[in-house]
Each structure stands twice: as C-alpha cells, then as structure tokens.
Design a protein around this motif. Sequence first.
Motif, PDB file in Angstrom:
ATOM      1  N   SER A  43       0.854  -1.187   0.000  1.00  0.00           N
ATOM      2  CA  SER A  43       0.000   0.000   0.000  1.00  0.00           C
ATOM      3  C   SER A  43       0.891   1.237   0.000  1.00  0.00           C
ATOM      4  O   SER A  43       2.073   1.189   0.374  1.00  0.00           O
ATOM      5  N   LEU A  44       0.346   2.369  -0.430  1.00  0.00           N
ATOM      6  CA  LEU A  44       1.141   3.571  -0.655  1.00  0.00           C
ATOM      7  C   LEU A  44       1.924   4.018   0.570  1.00  0.00           C
ATOM      8  O   LEU A  44       3.044   4.527   0.460  1.00  0.00           O
ATOM      9  N   SER A  45       1.371   3.798   1.749  1.00  0.00           N
ATOM     10  CA  SER A  45       2.000   4.300   2.970  1.00  0.00           C
ATOM     11  C   SER A  45       3.313   3.602   3.306  1.00  0.00           C
ATOM     12  O   SER A  45       4.069   4.071   4.151  1.00  0.00           O
ATOM     13  N   MET A  46       3.612   2.470   2.656  1.00  0.00           N
ATOM     14  CA  MET A  46       4.844   1.738   2.956  1.00  0.00           C
ATOM     15  C   MET A  46       5.977   2.080   2.000  1.00  0.00           C
ATOM     16  O   MET A  46       7.040   1.469   2.046  1.00  0.00           O
ATOM     17  N   GLY A  47       5.791   3.055   1.121  1.00  0.00           N
ATOM     18  CA  GLY A  47       6.823   3.407   0.152  1.00  0.00           C
ATOM     19  C   GLY A  47       8.119   3.851   0.782  1.00  0.00           C
ATOM     20  O   GLY A  47       9.215   3.496   0.318  1.00  0.00           O
ATOM     21  N   ASP A  48       8.044   4.647   1.864  1.00  0.00           N
ATOM     22  CA  ASP A  48       9.263   5.122   2.521  1.00  0.00           C
ATOM     23  C   ASP A  48      10.080   3.961   3.071  1.00  0.00           C
ATOM     24  O   ASP A  48      11.312   3.922   2.938  1.00  0.00           O
ATOM     25  N   GLU A  49       9.393   3.018   3.717  1.00  0.00           N
ATOM     26  CA  GLU A  49      10.100   1.867   4.274  1.00  0.00           C
ATOM     27  C   GLU A  49      10.751   1.027   3.174  1.00  0.00           C
ATOM     28  O   GLU A  49      11.866   0.539   3.336  1.00  0.00           O
ATOM     29  N   ALA A  50      10.043   0.841   2.062  1.00  0.00           N
ATOM     30  CA  ALA A  50      10.594   0.036   0.970  1.00  0.00           C
ATOM     31  C   ALA A  50      11.887   0.638   0.441  1.00  0.00           C
ATOM     32  O   ALA A  50      12.880  -0.075   0.209  1.00  0.00           O
ATOM     33  N   GLU A  51      11.903   1.945   0.263  1.00  0.00           N
ATOM     34  CA  GLU A  51      13.092   2.605  -0.262  1.00  0.00           C
ATOM     35  C   GLU A  51      14.235   2.578   0.745  1.00  0.00           C
ATOM     36  O   GLU A  51      15.383   2.273   0.401  1.00  0.00           O
ATOM     37  N   ALA A  52      13.914   2.889   2.018  1.00  0.00           N
ATOM     38  CA  ALA A  52      14.953   2.928   3.051  1.00  0.00           C
ATOM     39  C   ALA A  52      15.560   1.553   3.277  1.00  0.00           C
ATOM     40  O   ALA A  52      16.781   1.406   3.424  1.00  0.00           O
ATOM     41  N   GLU A  93       1.069  -8.357  -3.752  1.00  0.00           N
ATOM     42  CA  GLU A  93       0.187  -7.881  -4.826  1.00  0.00           C
ATOM     43  C   GLU A  93       0.574  -6.497  -5.343  1.00  0.00           C
ATOM     44  O   GLU A  93      -0.281  -5.676  -5.691  1.00  0.00           O
ATOM     45  N   GLY A  94       1.867  -6.210  -5.374  1.00  0.00           N
ATOM     46  CA  GLY A  94       2.323  -4.934  -5.891  1.00  0.00           C
ATOM     47  C   GLY A  94       3.834  -4.822  -5.795  1.00  0.00           C
ATOM     48  O   GLY A  94       4.515  -5.738  -5.325  1.00  0.00           O
ATOM     49  N   ALA A  95       4.373  -3.699  -6.275  1.00  0.00           N
ATOM     50  CA  ALA A  95       5.816  -3.471  -6.262  1.00  0.00           C
ATOM     51  C   ALA A  95       6.081  -1.999  -6.023  1.00  0.00           C
ATOM     52  O   ALA A  95       5.180  -1.158  -6.101  1.00  0.00           O
ATOM     53  N   PHE A  96       7.328  -1.663  -5.706  1.00  0.00           N
ATOM     54  CA  PHE A  96       7.757  -0.281  -5.509  1.00  0.00           C
ATOM     55  C   PHE A  96       8.924   0.015  -6.445  1.00  0.00           C
ATOM     56  O   PHE A  96       9.916  -0.723  -6.459  1.00  0.00           O
ATOM     57  N   ALA A  97       8.790   1.110  -7.203  1.00  0.00           N
ATOM     58  CA  ALA A  97       9.916   1.547  -8.026  1.00  0.00           C
ATOM     59  C   ALA A  97      11.045   2.025  -7.125  1.00  0.00           C
ATOM     60  O   ALA A  97      10.829   2.393  -5.974  1.00  0.00           O
ATOM     61  N   ASN A  98      12.267   2.010  -7.641  1.00  0.00           N
ATOM     62  CA  ASN A  98      13.439   2.466  -6.889  1.00  0.00           C
ATOM     63  C   ASN A  98      13.634   1.678  -5.599  1.00  0.00           C
ATOM     64  O   ASN A  98      14.010   2.235  -4.564  1.00  0.00           O
ATOM     65  N   SER A  99      13.332   0.401  -5.647  1.00  0.00           N
ATOM     66  CA  SER A  99      13.507  -0.453  -4.478  1.00  0.00           C
ATOM     67  C   SER A  99      13.823  -1.860  -4.948  1.00  0.00           C
ATOM     68  O   SER A  99      13.806  -2.169  -6.137  1.00  0.00           O
ATOM     69  N   GLY A 157       4.624  -4.066   7.556  1.00  0.00           N
ATOM     70  CA  GLY A 157       3.340  -3.435   7.297  1.00  0.00           C
ATOM     71  C   GLY A 157       3.090  -2.315   8.276  1.00  0.00           C
ATOM     72  O   GLY A 157       3.861  -2.100   9.212  1.00  0.00           O
ATOM     73  N   ASP A 158       1.969  -1.585   8.073  1.00  0.00           N
ATOM     74  CA  ASP A 158       1.627  -0.521   9.004  1.00  0.00           C
ATOM     75  C   ASP A 158       0.150  -0.547   9.385  1.00  0.00           C
ATOM     76  O   ASP A 158      -0.349   0.400   9.996  1.00  0.00           O
ATOM     77  N   GLU A 159      -0.540  -1.624   9.003  1.00  0.00           N
ATOM     78  CA  GLU A 159      -1.935  -1.804   9.385  1.00  0.00           C
ATOM     79  C   GLU A 159      -2.126  -3.256   9.801  1.00  0.00           C
ATOM     80  O   GLU A 159      -1.140  -3.983   9.992  1.00  0.00           O
ATOM     81  N   SER A 160      -3.372  -3.683   9.928  1.00  0.00           N
ATOM     82  CA  SER A 160      -3.619  -5.038  10.408  1.00  0.00           C
ATOM     83  C   SER A 160      -3.063  -6.071   9.437  1.00  0.00           C
ATOM     84  O   SER A 160      -2.798  -5.784   8.268  1.00  0.00           O
ATOM     85  N   LEU A 161      -2.913  -7.289   9.911  1.00  0.00           N
ATOM     86  CA  LEU A 161      -2.295  -8.358   9.141  1.00  0.00           C
ATOM     87  C   LEU A 161      -3.253  -8.988   8.127  1.00  0.00           C
ATOM     88  O   LEU A 161      -2.837  -9.818   7.322  1.00  0.00           O
ATOM     89  N   GLU A 162      -4.495  -8.604   8.170  1.00  0.00           N
ATOM     90  CA  GLU A 162      -5.498  -9.147   7.251  1.00  0.00           C
ATOM     91  C   GLU A 162      -6.314  -8.007   6.660  1.00  0.00           C
ATOM     92  O   GLU A 162      -7.176  -7.424   7.324  1.00  0.00           O
TER      93      GLU A 162
END
Length: 593
Positions: free
Chosen positions: A17-26, A54-60, A122-127
């Motif tokens: 999800s969009l909110s995890m982009g910072d963690e993926a890059e770092a 179910e998704g990917a992050f650019a620059n990571s 993650g940053d929300e519930s596991l399901e």
Amino acid sequence: MTEKLKPVDLVIVIDTSLSMGDEAEALSKALDAAVENARRSCPSDLRVEFLGIEGAFANSEFTTTVRQYLTGKGVTEDALRGRVKDSVANSGAQEDIARAVEDISMHFDWRPDAERNLFVLGDESLEGGEMTLDSGKIQACDKAIASALRHGVKIHTYLGTPFEDSPYPTPADEAAMEKEYKRLALRTGGEHYIYTKGVPDFAAVLKQTICASRVSQDESVASKKGEADKLEVIGSSGASGNICEHAGGIIQAVNTLAGVLDKLVDACGPGSEKQGHCRCHEYSEMTQDTEQAKPETPPVQKPESDPVQHDEQPALQEDQKPLPPPQKDELYAIVLQDRYWWLGNKDDNGDLYSHSAKTGELKAKLNNADHHYGQSNAIAPDGTHYVVESQSNMWMGRPGEHFTRSTSLSGGYPTIDSFGFRQDGMGYFFHASDNHVSLFKHDPANPNPPKSVLKIVAAPGESIIPFGKNENQAVTDIAFDGNDRAWLIGRSGNLWVVDDTSSTSEWQTRFVKQFPQLDLPGQSGFIGIAFDSTGNVYLCGGQKENNSSCRRFIARGSVLDDKPLNVIYDGGPMSGSYGDLSSSHFPKIKVKK
C-alpha cells in the motif's frame, strides 16, 4: 579447509500500500551495509529474496510480487491464500500479510538444510489492512502462526508508521495492533520491530534480523515463550468476544483486587489502629506490588542448597520485594548451559546467584530462568544486571523487578560468551572465538540502546594470540579494572590484558600469564573473571571430573603473581559449571608492562 557456513534463507515481504513506500526505499538502500555488517558479525550462507504483496515499488528491491514468484516456481493460483489485487476495498489485498505468511511458508523454494526466515513489514492489520482489529483479523494471525510453525519458518515482523490522515482511532487500538505483530513474531521465534512513530535505521534492523535468522526455530521459540505468554491477556481492542476464554484471568484479577481491599479494610477499617488517620499513599507500595504480581508463580526463595523451583522466563519475580543494592563483597555467577561438556546443571540452568567474595558462601538466587540455557552475565555500575540465556538473548533488570529483553543487544553471535562493563557504563560482549566486540552505553531507561563493533587484535610481537578455533585461544569472559584496562580470561586459563580501551575501533592485547589448574580432580575450564575492591581476581567455571560429571567453582587469585588459585566455592559433583562472573568493583591495579 574453509569452515562451512550455516545456510540461511531470508524472504523479505512488504505490504505494498502507498503508505509503505518510505520503508521500501529505506530498507533497499540499507541492504548492502546490513549484509556486510552481518557477514562480519554473524557469517552465514545467506540467500535473500524481496517480494511485494500484490504490488511493487519503483526504486527499491521490491520488484516482484509474492504471487509472481510462487507461480513462477510452479505453484498454481488456486493453491494460494493471498487475494488478488483490487479484489478487496482500500488496497486490502496488498496488506494481506497473514495470508502471505501462509503462502510463503508453504510454497517457497526453501533450501533443504537452510534456516527458514520470513521478515514481513506493514503498518496496518495483518489481514486486509485497517487500523482496528476484529475476530477475523486475529484468527488470520493465528492461521499464519500455525502455518509458519508447521513449515519451520521464523517470522520477523515490522510495524511501521501509518499515514497522518489515517491514524489509530485510540491508543488502545494502537496497542492491540502492536500486540498482534509481536505475537506473530514471538510465537514463531522471530524478532519484532515496532516503529509507529518514525522510520528506523534499517541497516541495524536488517543486520539484527539476519543474525537472528541463524538460530534454529525450536530454540528461538523456546527462548521467547515467556515474552509471548505475557501477550496472551485480554486485549483492549479487537480482543476475542468470548469471555469464557479469559475466565481464568478475570477470576485471578478479581481475587487480587479482593486481597487488596481486605488489606485496606484491615488497616483502615473499623477497629483498626489507624482508623481516621489512614492515608492511601501509605499503601501505594502494597498496591503497586499487587498490581504487578503474578499469583500463578511463587516468589524466588533464597536456597538452602541448589534450588529446584522454577518460574517462567529468565526474569525476577515481580511480587518479590526488591533486594538490597549490590554489596561491595558480592560476586554474581550465572549457571552455564549443559549441552556441551559441562555436565550437570539439570535443575538450575541460567539461574543467577550471588556469592560472598570473602568466603565464597552462596548468598542468594537472584532469578529463576526455568531451565533456559544460561550463557553470560554482567552488572552495570548502577547495579543493573544483564543476563544472557539461550545462547544470545539478553535481558536486563534489577533484583526484585521484572527483567526486560533487549532486542537491540540480543542475537548477532552464535553465543554471547563474554560480557563486562567498564566503570563509565560502557558494556562489551562477544563470542569466544570471534574478535569482533559489540559495545554499547548502558541506559537503565532504554533496554534497546544502539551498539557498535570494535576489533581485538594481538599487539605487535605477541605470540600467544586470543580468539580462534584452538582451545587455548577461546576467550570466555572480560572484566575491567579502575584504570579502564580490559582483562580477558581464556578457557584454558590464559590471561590477556588490553592496556588502552579508549579506542572504539580496535584494541590490542598482550599476554600476561596462564593460571594453573585447580587442586581438584579433573580438568579446569575457566569461564568467568571478576575483581573485588582490593584487586583480587576471581575465576569461575567448571571442573570436568569425567565424561559424566562436572562441578562448578569459584577461585581467588592475583593477576600479579603465579601463586596457585584458592578455591572458595565448590559446587560438588554433577553441579555442572558457572558461566560468566561479575562484580561491581573497578580496583586500581599496578602492572608491569
């Protein structure tokens, strides 16, 4: 011949999800540094895969999805538990961490002889995401735990910072979410990282995760059982609605409250001596002790002989009144695990004892480790005790208080064999054959301080070298004097000193002498070293009498002469061995270079 490294498989899976982009890059940027640091501190045959849900992050590093990877290995779509992207509202399928745990545990192409590890972020519930829990989300975590245990996979968890526009509704909801991430990790033997306010140093997080990944799941699960059990209480948000499941806890709480009220009535009620003059604050200590107490476990008792009663965790009982502060003449010895040739210790593995430095008398048992494998111990200048059990799990606390596990200091070595504090509160620990030493600054308010690494090498011209694979090179403990010298004791009795410990990158040792064998039957193995206030040195360890018996001991001597060691405590046959020895003394010692 090059020693074969332990194979470790580590799969890193992230909520996309969009909110995890910072963690993926770092995390991606920190990978190389983390792997290099881990290679030095805890080398392994490491294999790492990065996958997105179910998704990917650019620059990571997260360019492949869990679904793509597994189906590419021949797994059919209908065999996967994960839901297809956009099949759940609000990007819920991209936040199905629990389902990803099931799919990876069951279908990933693990190497046959590798330790299996999965690090989920993650940053929300596991399901399906969201900032609150319900019974369905908790059941999803239960299924993930069961699948990971069934397939021998340790789960390391990371709970990150949510978007500002979608915070937790209440502090209770945040606490409940933290509990679920911790529960998933602890019940499967993994590490957990909670960063709901800010992004961490991912190089340190990754290195710690890689090092912890080397430990077998069975051993990790056993070492974390106590901490996991403490989470199994009534949740403040999203807890199970079946009150019967919690009947025991409710009854226990009611009985505890009734006991407090009875004491209050006795002290302040009709007919009491204090009637009319009673103040609640006079009983604050009583109520605080009761609130923290664990009625199901007995308090630690001072042993008449070697104790046999055990409670959960290598933690001191919370319902025990605090013991006096460390005494000037006390030595502290931890019982060493019994898996090798230190045979014995069947009843008190990992327990910490205090002894009189003057007489050797066993004064008290300070904690009960419930048979967890004891390794090493140290005491900080302010009296805080640190104990290491189950090879490399570190705990800190004071007698009479609950011991807290230090996540940042645990792991990193196959075993933490040597541990000591300098008088300025700097702590140092390492593995017996690894000359890379971890150092940190003791802070009683922070159980997870940052640590760094320095290297110990022999000074130029030295011929007897510490650290290495030979028995006479193993360094089993460290102690500091009042001149900030570091004294290193070897298993065979070799003694080295570091005259200058001011560097944070490299120390140099020089050989001092070899202590003679003890005047006891068998072979002496020296495992611990400490000083008293006058400069006497104390060594502890195990005396191997034969292939079926070893006896623990403490002996007194001097670093300045070659006189025989004087045994002041003999645990007797089949008592096993003591591990590290510690004291609160930093005597000034004059030595000739």
